[in-house]
Design an enzyme around this catalytic site. Structure first.
Site, PDB file in Angstrom:
ATOM      1  N   TRP A 183      -2.457   4.560  -1.429  1.00 51.79           N
ATOM      2  CA  TRP A 183      -2.847   4.879  -2.803  1.00 51.79           C
ATOM      3  C   TRP A 183      -3.918   3.882  -3.224  1.00 51.79           C
ATOM      4  CZ3 TRP A 183      -2.515   1.638  -7.110  1.00 51.79           C
ATOM      5  CH2 TRP A 183      -3.033   2.214  -8.289  1.00 51.79           C
ATOM      6  N   GLU A 224      -1.725   9.405  -1.261  1.00 53.03           N
ATOM      7  CA  GLU A 224      -1.106   9.618  -2.575  1.00 53.03           C
ATOM      8  C   GLU A 224      -2.155   9.770  -3.671  1.00 53.03           C
ATOM      9  OE1 GLU A 224       1.521   6.449  -3.715  1.00 53.03           O
ATOM     10  OE2 GLU A 224       1.979   7.342  -5.670  1.00 53.03           O
ATOM     11  N   LYS A 226      -3.446  10.849  -7.732  1.00 53.76           N
ATOM     12  CA  LYS A 226      -3.055  10.482  -9.087  1.00 53.76           C
ATOM     13  C   LYS A 226      -3.934  11.226 -10.084  1.00 53.76           C
ATOM     14  CE  LYS A 226      -2.001   6.257 -11.581  1.00 53.76           C
ATOM     15  NZ  LYS A 226      -1.536   4.890 -11.374  1.00 53.76           N
ATOM     16  N   ASP A 257       3.760  11.749  -6.047  1.00 51.20           N
ATOM     17  CA  ASP A 257       4.453  10.852  -6.975  1.00 51.20           C
ATOM     18  C   ASP A 257       4.768  11.650  -8.238  1.00 51.20           C
ATOM     19  OD1 ASP A 257       4.780   8.984  -9.219  1.00 51.20           O
ATOM     20  OD2 ASP A 257       4.271   7.424  -7.772  1.00 51.20           O
ATOM     21  N   HIS A 260       2.574  11.387 -11.347  1.00 53.69           N
ATOM     22  CA  HIS A 260       1.125  11.512 -11.212  1.00 53.69           C
ATOM     23  C   HIS A 260       0.564  12.882 -11.539  1.00 53.69           C
ATOM     24  CE1 HIS A 260       0.626   7.762  -8.438  1.00 53.69           C
ATOM     25  NE2 HIS A 260       1.305   7.520  -9.535  1.00 53.69           N
ATOM     26  N   HIS A 284       7.402  10.344  -4.132  1.00 49.11           N
ATOM     27  CA  HIS A 284       7.663   9.100  -4.834  1.00 49.11           C
ATOM     28  C   HIS A 284       8.496   9.476  -6.043  1.00 49.11           C
ATOM     29  CE1 HIS A 284       4.603   5.840  -3.420  1.00 49.11           C
ATOM     30  NE2 HIS A 284       5.577   6.067  -2.569  1.00 49.11           N
ATOM     31  N   ASP A 292       2.316   7.917 -16.870  1.00 52.41           N
ATOM     32  CA  ASP A 292       2.855   7.463 -15.587  1.00 52.41           C
ATOM     33  C   ASP A 292       3.513   6.098 -15.780  1.00 52.41           C
ATOM     34  OD1 ASP A 292       3.347   7.145 -12.881  1.00 52.41           O
ATOM     35  OD2 ASP A 292       1.355   6.350 -12.465  1.00 52.41           O
ATOM     36  N   ASP A 294       6.430   4.868 -14.928  1.00 54.32           N
ATOM     37  CA  ASP A 294       7.313   4.316 -13.900  1.00 54.32           C
ATOM     38  C   ASP A 294       8.645   3.836 -14.447  1.00 54.32           C
ATOM     39  OD1 ASP A 294       5.936   4.566 -11.274  1.00 54.32           O
ATOM     40  OD2 ASP A 294       4.343   3.511 -12.315  1.00 54.32           O
ATOM     41  N   ASP A 324       9.736   5.016  -6.454  1.00 49.99           N
ATOM     42  CA  ASP A 324       8.550   4.273  -6.905  1.00 49.99           C
ATOM     43  C   ASP A 324       8.550   4.126  -8.413  1.00 49.99           C
ATOM     44  OD1 ASP A 324       6.201   2.942  -7.201  1.00 49.99           O
ATOM     45  OD2 ASP A 324       4.905   4.676  -6.868  1.00 49.99           O
TER      46      ASP A 324
HETATM   47  C1  RNT Z   1       0.491   3.929  -8.358  1.00 40.57           C
HETATM   48  C2  RNT Z   1       1.203   4.580  -7.227  1.00 40.57           C
HETATM   49  C3  RNT Z   1       1.636   3.665  -6.123  1.00 40.57           C
HETATM   50  C4  RNT Z   1       2.235   2.374  -6.648  1.00 40.57           C
HETATM   51  C5  RNT Z   1       2.885   1.499  -5.606  1.00 40.57           C
HETATM   52  C6  RNT Z   1       3.136   0.115  -6.103  1.00 40.57           C
HETATM   53  O1  RNT Z   1       0.309   4.749  -9.432  1.00 40.57           O
HETATM   54  O2  RNT Z   1       2.300   5.298  -7.698  1.00 40.57           O
HETATM   55  O3  RNT Z   1       2.503   4.334  -5.279  1.00 40.57           O
HETATM   56  O4  RNT Z   1       3.167   2.612  -7.635  1.00 40.57           O
HETATM   57  O5  RNT Z   1       2.151   1.516  -4.458  1.00 40.57           O
HETATM   58 ZN    ZN Z   2       3.601   6.164  -6.182  1.00 42.10          ZN
END
Ligand code: RNT
Ligand code: ZN
Length: 417
Positions: A183, A224, A226, A257, A260, A284, A292, A294, A324
């Site tokens: 990513w 990955e 986004k 993810d 994302h 993820h 996003d 997290d 993640d």
């Molecule tokens: C970032 C991505 C990525 C990170 C990690 C830390 O938006 O989701 O995967 O969260 O690599």
């Molecule tokens: Zn991620």
């Protein structure tokens, strides 16, 4: 609470709908969840003390007790894993190596991860790996693998070549393929004119990186995408369309993810579309709240739907589940436990879906019956099966595991200043 009595009744309720509960528990027990090492220290890593997290991602909160070194991080991970049914995997970032001197990103070598390999062997874990293309002076102007500065670009190409070598080494030593995820944060805050120019450069960098072949039994490559990040709100070079097309053409896998995409987009719906064309993929597991963000995953509609699709696509062995998120506002070990157990619960719910009956209704054109049964399925006694599963796997129940965390927090985490 009488786990067995509740389970017996639950088993009856599910088998009335044609569901084999024991088979569901067996399948859940065999599925590993990959724990992200970076939840333990707010994505700080061990490269440089006090390094700032950049790249448009952010851990908010200042709950005490974060891991400050590799020993503390491993101890925290072990504590979490004792509360989560296995088999387990752990996800590393390139910045979590054991570096004895200053090692720049283009100098990361397998030997920096021998300690992790040793630890993984001792605890019978698989390891996955990530290139770290952020939190570095050479990523500060917003572009890395798609930079128009050839020096910046080749620095990061070199880094990812190295991290793939590390991954292949780890996979070889552990006898289970190491998933290498890429990513990058590249993008722009405001409306961008040369969208295609940066994407062309990214494609060129990827061509160079993936031209290096490693044995498939040692490494699997995911890319990955986004939608946006902090500071890359208007344009992200590595978008979903870009990577999906690139991966299909170059025999790579994608990592989806859950944070994302547009908040109203269904992640679950993507699986059947992708899995028809790609042998495997990675998820993820994350919870985006308004952005996003997290957050720690919980059993919500997005997670339930996604796990249902993993099962409905018969793809439990093709979809790799990796956590993640990074929440610094609650106990960090508990954050792993809540997210992993929520993922398992949602997956158990999916495995217990009365799929045969639902399919029969759908194929007969009985959409009324299908809707009614989908609603009925939501309140089937999942909790009773979950409690039985935890008991059989030798992990504490939902009621019990926080006691372990509280003890650990008092004895270990609270002593860290
Ligand atoms: C970032 C991505 C990525 C990170 C990690 C830390 O938006 O989701 O995967 O969260 O690599
Ligand atoms: Zn991620």
């Amino acid at each position: 609470m009488n786990v067995d009595r509740a389970y017996e009744l639950a088993e009856e309720a599910y088998s009335d709908l044609g569901v084999d509960v024991e088979a569901a528990m067996r399948r859940l027990a065999a599925k590993s969840i990959c724990l992200q090492c970076w939840q333990g220290d707010d994505v700080a890593g061990f490269e440089r003390p006090g390094a700032a997290l950049t790249g448009g991602i952010m851990a908010t909160g200042n709950y005490p007790g974060k891991a400050r070194n590799v020993a503390e991080l491993r101890s925290d991970l072990e504590t979490a894993m004792n509360l989560i049914a296995g088999p387990h995997r752990v996800n590393l970032h390139a910045t979590y190596g054991e570096f004895k001197k200053k090692v720049d990103r283009d100098e990361v070598e397998p030997e920096h991860f021998d300690g992790w390999v040793q630890w993984a062997k001792e605890h019978k874990l698989g390891l996955d790996f990530n290139a770290t293309v952020f939190s570095h002076p050479k990523s500060d102007n917003g572009f890395t693998l798609s930079s128009k500065d050839p020096e910046i670009r080749s620095f990061w190409v070199e880094h990812v070549k190295h991290t793939r070598t590390v991954s292949a080494y780890i996979g070889g030593r552990l006898g289970t393929p190491c998933i290498h995820d890429l990513w990058i944060p590249d993008g722009m805050k405001d409306n961008t004119v040369d969208r295609i120019g940066y994407r062309r450069l990214l494609a060129e960098s990827l061509d160079e990186i993936y031209a290096v072949k490693h044995p498939r039994e040692h490494i699997k490559d995911t890319v990955e995408s986004k939608l946006f990040g902090l500071g890359s709100e208007c344009y992200v070079v590595g978008s979903h369309d870009f990577y999906l097309a690139y991966a299909l053409r170059h025999d790579l896998l994608v990592c989806i993810d859950m944070g994302h995409y547009h908040p109203t987009e269904s992640i679950g719906d993507k699986l059947s579309a992708i899995l028809l064309h790609m042998p495997e993929m990675m998820l993820h597991v994350s919870r985006g709240v308004r952005w996003d963000s997290d957050h720690v995953p919980v059993v919500d509609d997005q997670l339930r739907e996604t796990m249902l699709e993993v099962v409905r696509c018969d793809s439990l062995d093709r979809v790799h589940l990796a956590l993640d998120y990074f929440d610094a506002s609650i106990n960090r070990v508990a954050a792993w436990v809540v997210g992993a157990r929520a993922t398992q619960k949602a997956l158990l719910g999916a495995l217990l879906e009365p799929r045969k009956m639902l399919l029969e209704a759908e194929e007969a054109g009985d959409y009324t019956g299908r809707l009614a049964l989908l609603e009925e399925a939501k309140v089937l006694p999942l909790g009773a099966v979950w409690n039985k599963f935890c008991e059989e796997q030798g992990v504490p129940s939902d009621r019990e595991w926080m006691t372990v965390i509280r003890k650990y927090e008092k004895a270990v985490q609270s002593k860290r200043r």
